[in-house]
Write an enzyme that holds these catalytic residues in place. Sequence first.
Site, mmCIF file in Angstrom:
data_model
loop_
_atom_site.group_PDB
_atom_site.id
_atom_site.type_symbol
_atom_site.label_atom_id
_atom_site.label_comp_id
_atom_site.label_asym_id
_atom_site.label_seq_id
_atom_site.Cartn_x
_atom_site.Cartn_y
_atom_site.Cartn_z
ATOM 1 C CG HIS A 110 68.226 70.942 61.884
ATOM 2 N ND1 HIS A 110 69.048 70.334 62.794
ATOM 3 C CD2 HIS A 110 68.902 70.909 60.712
ATOM 4 C CE1 HIS A 110 70.167 69.940 62.203
ATOM 5 N NE2 HIS A 110 70.092 70.276 60.927
ATOM 6 C CG LEU A 111 62.546 74.064 59.023
ATOM 7 C CD1 LEU A 111 61.443 75.115 58.903
ATOM 8 C CD2 LEU A 111 62.002 72.690 58.648
ATOM 9 C CG ASP B 99 87.293 76.297 55.390
ATOM 10 O OD1 ASP B 99 88.159 75.486 55.764
ATOM 11 O OD2 ASP B 99 86.191 75.946 54.930
ATOM 12 C CB ALA C 173 76.672 75.227 60.200
ATOM 13 N NE ARG C 174 75.452 68.958 61.511
ATOM 14 C CZ ARG C 174 74.477 68.090 61.358
ATOM 15 N NH1 ARG C 174 73.494 68.062 62.224
ATOM 16 N NH2 ARG C 174 74.470 67.241 60.351
ATOM 17 C CD GLU D 50 68.953 70.564 66.191
ATOM 18 O OE1 GLU D 50 68.449 69.672 65.468
ATOM 19 O OE2 GLU D 50 69.753 71.407 65.763
ATOM 20 C CG ASP E 221 67.621 75.846 60.476
ATOM 21 O OD1 ASP E 221 66.400 75.831 60.719
ATOM 22 O OD2 ASP E 221 68.176 75.004 59.735
#
Length: 351
Positions: free
Chosen positions: A308-309, A199, A259-260, A289, A284
């Site tokens: 996406h939960l 990061d 995340a994305r 989507e 997820d």
Amino acid sequence: MRILAAGDHFVRPELLRAALDRELAHTGRESPDFAELTLPWPHEPFGPVAGVREASGTEDQLIDALSGASVCVTQMAPFTERVFASSPELRMVAVSRGGPVNVDLDAATRHGVAVSFAPGRNAPAAAEFAVGLMLAAMRRINSSDADLKRGVWRGDLYAYEEGGIELSGATVGLIGYGAIGRIVARVLLAFGAEVLVADPYTDPAAAVADGVRPVGVDDLLRRSSVVSLHARLTPETRHLLDARRLALLPHGAVLVNSARGGLLDHAPLPELLRSGRLGALALDVYDVEPIPDDWALRDVPNVITTPHLAGATRETAHRAASITAAEVGRFVRGEALAHPANPDVLLAGRP
């Protein structure tokens, strides 16, 4: 003062209003006049609305509900140029999510509307979910469950070559070390994993003090048997894991993305999974989507999918409402916002 609580079926209007009532009870001001709007998400998917992303409802619906409002609290309402131009009394939009992607920030700034957001609102939920996906992928929990329910006892999974891997002693790489990544790291360290983090915004000394090791993305991928994505999606991070970087993973590695979807280039994934080069994939979030009927990974082995939960807990909804209400309280008291999205807007006086 009139406040619009533009909720949905997750962060519901009554949650927003209750949090605002608690926050504003001791301001010494007259109780605000509340209006409520319930947007259709998640019963209807969010999507782009007139130039903003991940919004729910229509411009006309929001413009009507905003009549006379100086403040709006929302998660999904589409704040576009047209909405701002049609709402001259509006002074603040408080968005109860990790980023105000449903707000045209340039338009908000032009119209003198302060925008805030709610970072960390779903961090505990998303972190727990990410670890759950890791464990499910590493130990074939989902596929074993499905096999057993269709009458197949997978005793063959006890064979050495089919055995799963443990978090204890594993090297796990986290790409992104914000609020969610830090919670995931603490859990992994408790399991006995070695944790690498990549990061560019993380202080290396602080990361080392947390017990994790900061490295570059390529180095992390080469050394990690499990990789989990926790970065924000920006133009710089789109397809951060492309074909070149995916090829750096050790043979049989496990990859998790909660995340994305845009962080991951999906095109190389089917072949990497079929060949065993990628041992398991848990998703997820997706590049599109909801996923289409002809989704390339639908019939590929060793893929775990959820819709996406990661942040979908009741605690997240309450936390989002509380963080958002606190920002409104600061605005009403003339204080600086804790989480401003457009800090160039000067808050001149109280609404």
